[in-house]
Enzyme design. Structure first.
Site, PDB file in Angstrom:
ATOM      1  CG  HIS A 256      -3.793   2.150   5.686  1.00 49.20           C
ATOM      2  ND1 HIS A 256      -3.525   1.975   4.246  1.00 49.20           N
ATOM      3  CD2 HIS A 256      -5.076   1.686   5.101  1.00 49.20           C
ATOM      4  CE1 HIS A 256      -4.625   0.685   3.441  1.00 49.20           C
ATOM      5  NE2 HIS A 256      -5.798   1.271   4.654  1.00 49.20           N
TER       6      HIS A 256
ATOM      7  CG  HIS B 160      -6.595  -2.925   6.680  1.00 47.80           C
ATOM      8  ND1 HIS B 160      -6.792  -3.664   5.769  1.00 47.80           N
ATOM      9  CD2 HIS B 160      -5.033  -1.787   6.893  1.00 47.80           C
ATOM     10  CE1 HIS B 160      -5.973  -3.431   4.634  1.00 47.80           C
ATOM     11  NE2 HIS B 160      -5.162  -2.386   5.525  1.00 47.80           N
TER      12      HIS B 160
ATOM     13  CD  GLU C  66      -3.028  -1.160   2.163  1.00 46.38           C
ATOM     14  OE1 GLU C  66      -2.394  -0.831   3.397  1.00 46.38           O
ATOM     15  OE2 GLU C  66      -3.856  -2.023   1.543  1.00 46.38           O
TER      16      GLU C  66
END
Length: 115
Positions: free
Chosen positions: A94, A96, A76
């Site tokens: 980031h 999840h 990513e």
């Protein structure tokens, strides 16, 4: 610059580990990066955060070319680089998170909210 990079990597690893402890990532999902000048330190792909050490540091230029490290950067990376190129951000976390991932399978768009 070396001291700044070492400190930034240490802080990045601590943040990545905290994201696991706080339940924001599961396994090796999610990723963290920090900008130091024109370089971006980023978590490598597929490495559990509790196993990251100083030799695992990965650095890329703003063009995405890897300039340091033996491991591959997160898949990513383009997301991180877009944030750095388009904003004044100095770091990106980031996650999840399980609940956010579940919601993303149910709706196409979430309204912006702030609590």
């Amino acid at each position: 610059m070396r001291d700044a990079m070492e400190k930034a990597w240490s802080d990045l690893v601590a943040t990545a580990r905290r994201s696991v402890a706080d339940g924001l990532v599961v396994g090796t999902s999610g990723n963290v990066s920090v900008r130091v000048g024109d370089l971006v330190l980023v978590t490598p792909t597929g490495v559990p955060y509790d196993r990251l050490g100083p030799v695992d540091a990965v650095a890329v230029g703003l063009d995405g070319v890897q300039v340091a490290g033996r491991l591959r950067p997160t898949s990513e990376l383009p997301l991180h680089l877009a944030v750095y190129r388009g904003t004044g951000a100095r770091a990106v976390v980031h996650t999840h998170a399980v609940h956010a991932t579940a919601v993303s399978t149910l709706v196409d768009e979430l309204p912006a909210v702030h609590y």
